[in-house]
Structures are given as structure tokens and as C-alpha cells.
Design a protein around this motif. Structure first.
Motif, PDB file in Angstrom:
ATOM      1  N   HIS A 159     -16.384 -31.229   5.400  1.00  0.00           N
ATOM      2  CA  HIS A 159     -17.080 -29.943   5.550  1.00  0.00           C
ATOM      3  C   HIS A 159     -16.170 -28.755   5.286  1.00  0.00           C
ATOM      4  N   VAL A 160     -14.871 -28.983   5.326  1.00  0.00           N
ATOM      5  CA  VAL A 160     -13.920 -27.887   5.154  1.00  0.00           C
ATOM      6  C   VAL A 160     -13.843 -27.435   3.705  1.00  0.00           C
ATOM      7  N   PHE A 161     -13.935 -28.377   2.776  1.00  0.00           N
ATOM      8  CA  PHE A 161     -13.550 -28.078   1.399  1.00  0.00           C
ATOM      9  C   PHE A 161     -14.589 -27.312   0.592  1.00  0.00           C
ATOM     10  N   ASP A 162     -15.763 -27.068   1.184  1.00  0.00           N
ATOM     11  CA  ASP A 162     -16.690 -26.107   0.598  1.00  0.00           C
ATOM     12  C   ASP A 162     -16.336 -24.687   1.022  1.00  0.00           C
ATOM     13  N   ASN A 163     -15.426 -24.592   1.983  1.00  0.00           N
ATOM     14  CA  ASN A 163     -15.071 -23.291   2.553  1.00  0.00           C
ATOM     15  C   ASN A 163     -13.634 -22.863   2.259  1.00  0.00           C
ATOM     16  N   GLY A 164     -12.751 -23.828   2.051  1.00  0.00           N
ATOM     17  CA  GLY A 164     -11.357 -23.470   1.800  1.00  0.00           C
ATOM     18  C   GLY A 164     -10.543 -24.670   1.368  1.00  0.00           C
ATOM     19  N   ILE A 165      -9.417 -24.404   0.772  1.00  0.00           N
ATOM     20  CA  ILE A 165      -8.529 -25.463   0.298  1.00  0.00           C
ATOM     21  C   ILE A 165      -7.095 -24.935   0.298  1.00  0.00           C
ATOM     22  N   CYS A 166      -6.171 -25.838   0.519  1.00  0.00           N
ATOM     23  CA  CYS A 166      -4.747 -25.492   0.461  1.00  0.00           C
ATOM     24  C   CYS A 166      -4.045 -26.509  -0.414  1.00  0.00           C
ATOM     25  N   PHE A 167      -3.174 -26.062  -1.283  1.00  0.00           N
ATOM     26  CA  PHE A 167      -2.416 -26.981  -2.135  1.00  0.00           C
ATOM     27  C   PHE A 167      -1.140 -26.293  -2.607  1.00  0.00           C
ATOM     28  N   ALA A 168      -0.135 -27.094  -2.919  1.00  0.00           N
ATOM     29  CA  ALA A 168       1.116 -26.589  -3.486  1.00  0.00           C
ATOM     30  C   ALA A 168       1.093 -26.796  -4.988  1.00  0.00           C
ATOM     31  N   LEU A 169       1.684 -25.882  -5.718  1.00  0.00           N
ATOM     32  CA  LEU A 169       1.782 -26.043  -7.166  1.00  0.00           C
ATOM     33  C   LEU A 169       2.851 -27.079  -7.495  1.00  0.00           C
ATOM     34  N   ILE A 222      -3.954 -28.387   6.886  1.00  0.00           N
ATOM     35  CA  ILE A 222      -2.678 -27.817   6.447  1.00  0.00           C
ATOM     36  C   ILE A 222      -1.509 -28.553   7.103  1.00  0.00           C
ATOM     37  N   VAL A 223      -1.674 -28.958   8.368  1.00  0.00           N
ATOM     38  CA  VAL A 223      -0.624 -29.740   9.034  1.00  0.00           C
ATOM     39  C   VAL A 223      -0.433 -31.079   8.330  1.00  0.00           C
ATOM     40  N   VAL A 224      -1.528 -31.734   7.935  1.00  0.00           N
ATOM     41  CA  VAL A 224      -1.421 -32.986   7.185  1.00  0.00           C
ATOM     42  C   VAL A 224      -0.628 -32.761   5.905  1.00  0.00           C
ATOM     43  N   MET A 225      -0.914 -31.655   5.226  1.00  0.00           N
ATOM     44  CA  MET A 225      -0.184 -31.342   4.002  1.00  0.00           C
ATOM     45  C   MET A 225       1.298 -31.110   4.295  1.00  0.00           C
ATOM     46  N   ALA A 226       1.598 -30.435   5.403  1.00  0.00           N
ATOM     47  CA  ALA A 226       2.995 -30.200   5.782  1.00  0.00           C
ATOM     48  C   ALA A 226       3.708 -31.511   6.074  1.00  0.00           C
ATOM     49  N   GLU A 227       2.997 -32.458   6.698  1.00  0.00           N
ATOM     50  CA  GLU A 227       3.584 -33.785   6.947  1.00  0.00           C
ATOM     51  C   GLU A 227       3.937 -34.452   5.609  1.00  0.00           C
ATOM     52  N   TYR A 228       3.049 -34.341   4.658  1.00  0.00           N
ATOM     53  CA  TYR A 228       3.297 -34.927   3.341  1.00  0.00           C
ATOM     54  C   TYR A 228       4.540 -34.302   2.702  1.00  0.00           C
ATOM     55  N   HIS A 255      -0.710 -22.200  15.223  1.00  0.00           N
ATOM     56  CA  HIS A 255      -0.514 -22.927  13.968  1.00  0.00           C
ATOM     57  C   HIS A 255       0.702 -22.396  13.215  1.00  0.00           C
ATOM     58  N   SER A 256       0.871 -21.090  13.187  1.00  0.00           N
ATOM     59  CA  SER A 256       2.023 -20.513  12.484  1.00  0.00           C
ATOM     60  C   SER A 256       3.328 -20.919  13.153  1.00  0.00           C
ATOM     61  N   THR A 257       3.305 -21.078  14.480  1.00  0.00           N
ATOM     62  CA  THR A 257       4.495 -21.556  15.188  1.00  0.00           C
ATOM     63  C   THR A 257       4.846 -22.968  14.745  1.00  0.00           C
ATOM     64  N   VAL A 258       3.836 -23.825  14.601  1.00  0.00           N
ATOM     65  CA  VAL A 258       4.060 -25.196  14.152  1.00  0.00           C
ATOM     66  C   VAL A 258       4.694 -25.205  12.766  1.00  0.00           C
ATOM     67  N   LEU A 259       4.173 -24.384  11.856  1.00  0.00           N
ATOM     68  CA  LEU A 259       4.682 -24.386  10.485  1.00  0.00           C
ATOM     69  C   LEU A 259       6.067 -23.750  10.380  1.00  0.00           C
ATOM     70  N   LEU A 260       6.244 -22.618  11.047  1.00  0.00           N
ATOM     71  CA  LEU A 260       7.489 -21.865  10.897  1.00  0.00           C
ATOM     72  C   LEU A 260       8.612 -22.436  11.749  1.00  0.00           C
ATOM     73  N   GLU A 261       8.303 -22.841  12.969  1.00  0.00           N
ATOM     74  CA  GLU A 261       9.331 -23.318  13.883  1.00  0.00           C
ATOM     75  C   GLU A 261       9.498 -24.841  13.840  1.00  0.00           C
ATOM     76  N   GLY A 262       8.406 -25.559  13.588  1.00  0.00           N
ATOM     77  CA  GLY A 262       8.475 -27.015  13.565  1.00  0.00           C
ATOM     78  C   GLY A 262       8.827 -27.576  12.203  1.00  0.00           C
ATOM     79  N   PHE A 263       8.044 -27.187  11.195  1.00  0.00           N
ATOM     80  CA  PHE A 263       8.294 -27.685   9.849  1.00  0.00           C
ATOM     81  C   PHE A 263       9.302 -26.826   9.081  1.00  0.00           C
ATOM     82  N   ARG A 264       9.711 -25.709   9.684  1.00  0.00           N
ATOM     83  CA  ARG A 264      10.754 -24.842   9.114  1.00  0.00           C
ATOM     84  C   ARG A 264      10.365 -24.267   7.753  1.00  0.00           C
ATOM     85  N   MET A 265       9.087 -23.974   7.592  1.00  0.00           N
ATOM     86  CA  MET A 265       8.659 -23.270   6.387  1.00  0.00           C
ATOM     87  C   MET A 265       9.274 -21.875   6.390  1.00  0.00           C
TER      88      MET A 265
END
Length: 309
Positions: free
Chosen positions: A98-108, A140-146, A182-192
């Protein structure tokens, strides 16, 4: 990498190792072994078996510092415990359809100069954001794990494409406290480490969005936010040769990139990886309370796992 989703320039890994003084194999082995021995002594870690790849990735994304790497290894495990609703073993095609009719995230696939990865977060005008927002964050967290196990780069340019949404209803319905967690997880956990955050919109409400973000993000991050109005302005920052065709670039179309990402993030191999990562948590009853207070006091998340005698 072998799947073609994210690529590195020739000799990038050697360059990254050299920049943090880990180009010598013996020195690199020693640093990884020190981290591994330290992990074994952390009674509050539920998992203590981390791959050499992961430990080297931690070293490379923390300037080669063993002490900083210890902190962020602990931090991501802790954030999994404090924010369990953001982490899970998800098949993105099935669980987030249901998410992907509303938004998507991907890296180039290709990178900018200075080995900077570009990631897109694009929203479509369909449902109210509150109906899918948390699942979008989980995706987005799944993508960060990848990316943790497939990309050594942590510097990024983030492109938020709001061209197809009503920014007024978008901002009104968004759960900004969830966004902060969520931003804390990405910036502080995954070190984006965002080098730029591009908000692409023609709406005058961009200023309102910026005002809200200033209450959630650190000043250093806020200073890197820039509003752009169209694909032409985007191409002045991100080279056309790495942009999708839909954005005036030379690379494969957005819809094809989307399908490649969804297929990979739903693969059996990815499911196995997520099962392993989901175990990398902490038992806070086994951590010295003073240590928790020193590093995590005031951090967004749930503390229902904590027991204080």
C-alpha cells in the motif's frame, strides 16, 4: 556491487581505507579483532557475532576510530530496542504494497564526485500520509539495512521530491515526532551523513516545512537543506549522467529503478539478513545504568524495556 543496485568507483574501497589509515591489512585486521573482543564483553548485547564486513564498515564510517565505532555499534543495537516498531523482518513487496502508490525511496546506482551517494524519496498524490507514513519509514530502514552490507559510502545527498503532492495537506498530516525518531535511527544508528538535503517543490509552503524541521534536526543538518523547484535546478547539483531519465538524466528510468529495488529488498537473501539483524538488540537490564544515562538520556524512543531496581 554484484546486484548492480549500488556501484562504487574503481579503487574507492582502497581510497577509503587509506583515508582512515586502515590500508595496511595487518592494521585493519588488528582493529577488527579489537572490536570483536570488545563486543564479546558487552553483556547487554543479545548478539555478539558480527561479520568482518560490518565491523570494517563501522570503522570506515567513523574515521577509523575504534572508540567511535564501539559507540555506534552499541547505539544501533540500542535503537533497535528503543524503537522496535521501526525495525522488523519485512518483505517490502507484501508488507508495504500500500505504500508504493504513495511514495518510494531508492539510491542511485552511480555516485557523485567525492564518493557521495544520491538517494531519492519521492511522494505521490494519493492517500493521506498518515495512512502509510510509519510503514514508509520502516521501508527506509529496510533499505538502510541493505546499504549497510552492500555499500561502504555514508556521505549522501538526499532528494525529497514533493512535486506531485499537496504540500499543505502533507505537512498538516505528517507525524513529526515519528519523523524525529526515524531521523535519529538513520543519523545516529546507521551514521548517514547528508552533505545536502534537497526539497524539490514549487509550493510556497516550503518555508513552513523548513521552520518545522528546525525544531527536529540539529543546526548542522538544517544548514544543508536547500529548496529547489524543478528538475533543471536538480541537475545543477546532481550530474545528469547519474540521474534517471525521468529527471532529465542519462540513467535508467525511475520506474525501472523502483522495480529493481523492490525485487532485491524482497529477496530470500534479504529476508535472511533482516532475520539476523533483528536479533542485534540489547537487554538493558544487563547494562550498567550509568552507561545508559551517559549515552542515551533524552533520546527519542520507548523505554518500556528498561528495568530499574
Amino acid at each position: 556491487m554484484e546486484d548492480g543496485l549500488v556501484e562504487l568507483k574503481p579503487h574507492t574501497l582502497e581510497k577509503l581505507r587509506r583515508e582512515v589509515d586502515l590500508d595496511d591489512p595487518d592494521r585493519r585486521r588488528e582493529a577488527i579483532d579489537i572490536l570483536r573482543e570488545w563486543i564479546k564483553k558487552q553483556d547487554h548485547f543479545l548478539v555478539k557475532d558480527f561479520s568482518d564486513y560490518y565491523l570494517e564498515w563501522r570503522l570506515l564510517t567513523n574515521g577509523g576510530s575504534i572508540e567511535k565505532s564501539k559507540i555506534v555499534i552499541d547505539r544501533l543495537c540500542t535503537l533497535r530496542t528503543l524503537n522496535p516498531h521501526l525495525f522488523g523482518v519485512y518483505n517490502v513487496k507484501e508488507d508495504f504494497a500500500h505504500v508504493f502508490d504513495n511514495g518510494i525511496c531508492f539510491a542511485l546506482p552511480k555516485v557523485m564526485e567525492e564518493d557521495i551517494r544520491v538517494s531519492f524519496i519521492k511522494f505521490f498524490k494519493k492517500d493521506h500520509i498518515k495512512t502509510y507514513f510509519v510503514d514508509f519509514l520502516r521501508y527506509i530502514v529496510v533499505m538502510a539495512e541493505y546499504m549497510t552490507y552492500h555499500d561502504y559510502l555514508h556521505k549522501t545527498v538526499l532528494v525529497f521530491d514533493f512535486l506531485d503532492v499537496n504540500l499543505n495537506s502533507f505537512v498538516t498530516d505528517m507525524d513529526f515526532m515519528e519523523l524525529k525518531r526515524h531521523s535519529t535511527v538513520l543519523l545516529e544508528g546507521f551514521r548517514m551523513k547528508p552533505q545536502k538535503i534537497l526539497l524539490m517543490t514549487e509550493s510556497n509552503l516550503a518555508a513552513t516545512l523548513l521552520t518545522i524541521l528546525k525544531t527536529l534536526l540539529k543546526p548542522k543538518i538544517i544548514q544543508r537543506i536547500q529548496v529547489i523547484r524543478n528538475h533543471e535546478e536538480l541537475s545543477e547539483i546532481v550530474p545528469r549522467e547519474i540521474l534517471p531519465k525521468d529527471y532529465g538524466g542519462d540513467e535508467i528510468a525511475f520506474k525501472d529503478l523502483k522495480e529493481k529495488w523492490l525485487n532485491e529488498l524482497s529477496s530470500p537473501k534479504m529476508m535472511e539478513m533482516l532475520k539476523q539483524r533483528s536479533k542485534e538488540r540489547t537487554d538493558e537490564s544487563l547494562r550498567p545504568m550509568c552507561q545508559f544515562s551517559e549515552h542515551y538520556a533524552g533520546m527519542e524512543g520507548t523505554f518500556r524495556f528498561l528495568r530499574v531496581d
